[in-house]
Design a protein around this motif. Structure first.
Motif, PDB file in Angstrom:
ATOM      1  N   MET A 245      -7.255  -3.253   3.144  1.00 36.56           N
ATOM      2  CA  MET A 245      -5.959  -2.599   3.297  1.00 36.56           C
ATOM      3  C   MET A 245      -5.432  -2.762   4.727  1.00 36.56           C
TER       4      MET A 245
ATOM      5  N   TYR B 165       0.823  -1.205   0.000  1.00 35.63           N
ATOM      6  CA  TYR B 165       0.000   0.000   0.000  1.00 35.63           C
ATOM      7  C   TYR B 165       0.861   1.262   0.000  1.00 35.63           C
TER       8      TYR B 165
ATOM      9  N   PRO C  66      -3.980   5.123   1.882  1.00 34.59           N
ATOM     10  CA  PRO C  66      -3.210   4.336   2.851  1.00 34.59           C
ATOM     11  C   PRO C  66      -2.277   5.220   3.687  1.00 34.59           C
TER      12      PRO C  66
END
Lengths: 427, 253
Positions: free
Chosen positions: B194, A223, A259
């Protein structure tokens, strides 16, 4: 996701052209290069004593009389600044009884051995030998310390133990043109660590010469970086890859939220993620543009760098053992030194440098801290590598393992071994 | 039980990804025309194609959630394109973010104000609908302390209070207003996906509190959402439904 790359002609100073991938075949790399004492000895005789070695940062010896002792295998090298501003380097050994002459770093007007107070000038010549009349044969005819070739370049000092070896210019080519635009001499050292790792020095070099391991060892970086679609370039001795930062890997899905590592990169540049309306995959380009537009007001001169260099990691290896993560505002340099006697051990030097903004106060120079792996953290990413490498080294001793089975993403490792064997010549 | 939604006209803010998308496509599967809005033109096109594969009409506009005028225009355009509106689902969200001041404004604009603006524009059309319903998507994170103090949780809490008051005001006009509090939901491209990789400790901490040790799938949230908006839920208004697979531990009396 497609990564936008700088195109030839868009800029700039650091060459960006992709080199043609050399064909080094697909042979297995024998593991004995990592595990055998015989190979280690050949490396000493044919590589370390012939090649140019990174010695220290220029700022370690900023003023006349400043000195620093660095070690390489069984040797210690004393690097010092002369009154005329040039650099000299010597074997750090007293010609009298072989005592280590200096330790650590500091400033001196002369180098005096603490054993019998034999004293040397900054240029290496004898200054004073106590009771010289008690030596009927006189002073050693060498006249003082044994000098080794040294060269200061772009904020660093290199040395070469071979008095007749290649010139530094031939050695470093073509990186002068590549790395000059970063102006490392404008940066200051903020971290200085030396860590003993239980692996061969090449086991560590390899780990930084491919990003194929990111999905395994550093999943959180998926990320923050593109880990596969990189540009790999190989030169005579050195190599590099160009890794897009401030983006996400093609291996993961784009998220709504930016992120946290990307957010951090934006904030560092003074760009507020809360005001960014684009998609995560658009941040990298926007951040490049933002830095280009706001560099001057942030007190940073980006004029010698292309847009990509403002976000990405131009990741260089200076053969044989210097790994450089170069970024517009900082440099993370790793030096991988062989152990004195043991192929299963090494010294990992971490030197981090940061570009000072205009008017920014220079931070206090860090002291070199030495520790063993696990005694303290070096940050998540290096810790992840450090935790993994002893297992790699141990595994290489297994009966069931013959050697490195490398893929295209590991081309830099093949290139490294090609150059290594140009020096060492035989397994 | 028939949801009786066939032929309804539905607008879903932020209907191109995750829970919003799942709600949008589930309405389409029930035979509704569906309109969406989101940042990415490509994801809008993809979702519209998915909606239309159910043989219904679609509409969509790429916009920034904090652009108030754009949200209003999309709402009006949707009503024009469909010739009216029966259901409005407000699911657009900025997502979580650190507690920096700018994130409060961002969350305020995207989570809260996009909903109030869409409702304002949709109101005249909903008033003329036979089965009008508004669903405000809040979050379980409004009801319990969750992860860390941030704008997201507070704005989602504001939505609950606002929707309850709307429900009372709109009930006589024949418009039902309900609120949904989804728990942690996993889908491709979700923030949880994520966090699972990039902040694995936070992720496993959250998962440990989930009795079944898994997060919701978007469709498991969407089913409740579509039900609340359907004529099958015609006596349900002013309700806040938590759909979290038992994540929250507090008892609601």
């Amino acid at each position: 996701m497609t990564i936008q790359r700088i195109k030839p002609g868009d800029y700039t100073k650091t060459p960006i052209d992709k080199t043609e991938d050399p064909d080094f075949g697909t042979d297995m790399i024998p593991k004995t290069r990592y595990t055998s004492r015989e190979f280690m000895q050949k490396e000493w005789d044919r590589l370390w004593t012939k090649v140019w070695n990174w010695g220290c940062a220029s700022e370690d010896v900023a003023e006349p009389g400043d000195y620093i002792v660095t070690s390489l295998g069984k040797e210690e090298i004393l690097i010092t600044r002369q009154p005329d501003g040039t650099i000299k380097a010597f074997y750090n050994v007293c010609q009298h009884r072989g005592n280590r002459l200096m330790m650590g770093q500091g400033n001196a007007t002369t180098f005096r051995c603490n054993y019998h107070h034999w004293e040397y000038r900054l240029n290496g010549e004898f200054e004073n030998i106590p009771d010289i009349e008690s030596f009927p044969q006189g002073a050693p005819p060498c006249g003082g310390l044994t000098e080794v070739r040294s060269r200061e370049w772009n904020g660093f000092v290199f040395f070469c133990l071979d008095p007749d070896g290649e010139s530094f210019e031939d050695f470093i080519h073509p990186l002068e043109e590549h790395l000059g635009p970063y102006h490392f001499d404008r940066m200051v050292k903020v971290t200085d660590w030396t860590v003993e790792w239980e692996c061969n020095w090449k086991t560590s070099v390899d780990a930084f010469n491919e990003s194929y391991h990111v999905q395994g060892i550093h999943p959180e970086l998926l990320y923050f970086i593109e880990d596969k679609h990189l540009q790999i370039d190989t030169y005579d001795k050195h190599n590099r890859y160009l890794i897009p930062f401030a983006t996400i890997s093609h291996r993961v899905n784009e998220t709504t939220e930016i992120p946290h590592l990307i957010k951090h990169a934006m904030k560092e540049a003074g760009m507020d993620p809360a005001d960014f309306d684009g998609r995560v995959s658009e941040v990298r380009g926007a951040l490049q543009k933002f830095k280009r537009e706001h560099g001057a007001e942030m007190g940073i001169d980006y004029s010698d760098l292309n847009d990509e260099q403002l976000t990405d990691d131009y990741h260089y290896m200076i053969f044989p053992n210097i790994t450089m993560n170069t970024h517009a505002e900082d440099l993370m340099l790793f030096r991988q030194r062989p152990h004195e006697t043991d192929p299963d051990r090494m010294y990992f030097d971490v030197q981090m440098f940061k570009l000072l903004k205009k008017g920014e106060e220079k931070p206090r120079k860090p002291k070199n801290e030495r520790f063993k792996h696990g005694e303290r953290s070096m940050g998540l990413v290096i810790d992840q590598d450090a935790a993994n490498l002893p297992g790699v080294q141990r595994g290489m001793h297994s009966e069931a393992y013959e050697g490195l089975w490398l893929g295209d993403q590991e081309l830099r490792i093949r290139h490294f071994h090609k150059v290594l064997m140009d020096y060492v010549q035989e397994d | 039980m028939d949801l009786d939604l066939k032929g309804s006209k539905v607008a879903v803010t932020g209907g191109s990804r995750g829970i919003g998308k799942s709600i949008a496509t589930l309405f389409a599967a029930e035979g509704c025309d569906v309109s969406i809005c989101a940042r990415g033109p490509e994801t809008i096109e993809k979702t519209r194609a998915e909606i239309e594969s159910h043989g219904v009409k679609s509409f969509g506009t790429a916009l920034q959630g904090r652009d108030g005028e754009a949200v209003r225009t999309w709402t009006r355009d949707t009503c024009d394109a469909f010739g009216g509106l029966d259901v409005l689902v407000c699911s657009l969200s900025a997502g979580g973010g650190t507690n920096d001041e700018r994130y409060w404004y961002r969350s305020f604009e995207i989570d809260l104000m996009s909903a109030t603006r869409a409702v304002e524009e949709a109101y005249p059309h909903l008033k003329s609908s036979e089965n009008a319903a508004i669903l405000v998507v809040s979050s379980m994170a409004a009801a319990e302390t969750f992860v860390s103090p941030m704008a997201y949780n507070s704005m989602k809490a504001a939505l609950i209070t606002w929707s309850k008051q709307l429900a009372e005001q709109f009930a006589p006009k024949g418009i039902r207003v309900n609120c949904l509090e989804p728990g942690p939901t996993m889908f491709p491209g979700s923030n949880w996906e994520m966090i699972k990789v990039a902040r694995s400790r936070t992720y496993s901490g959250v998962l440990r509190q989930q009795p079944t040790r898994r997060m919701a799938e978007a469709e498991e949230i969407a089913r409740s959402a579509v039900f609340l908006c359907s004529p099958a839920a015609r006596w349900v208004t002013g309700a806040t439904l938590r759909v979290d697979g038992g994540y929250t531990k507090g008892v609601q009396f």
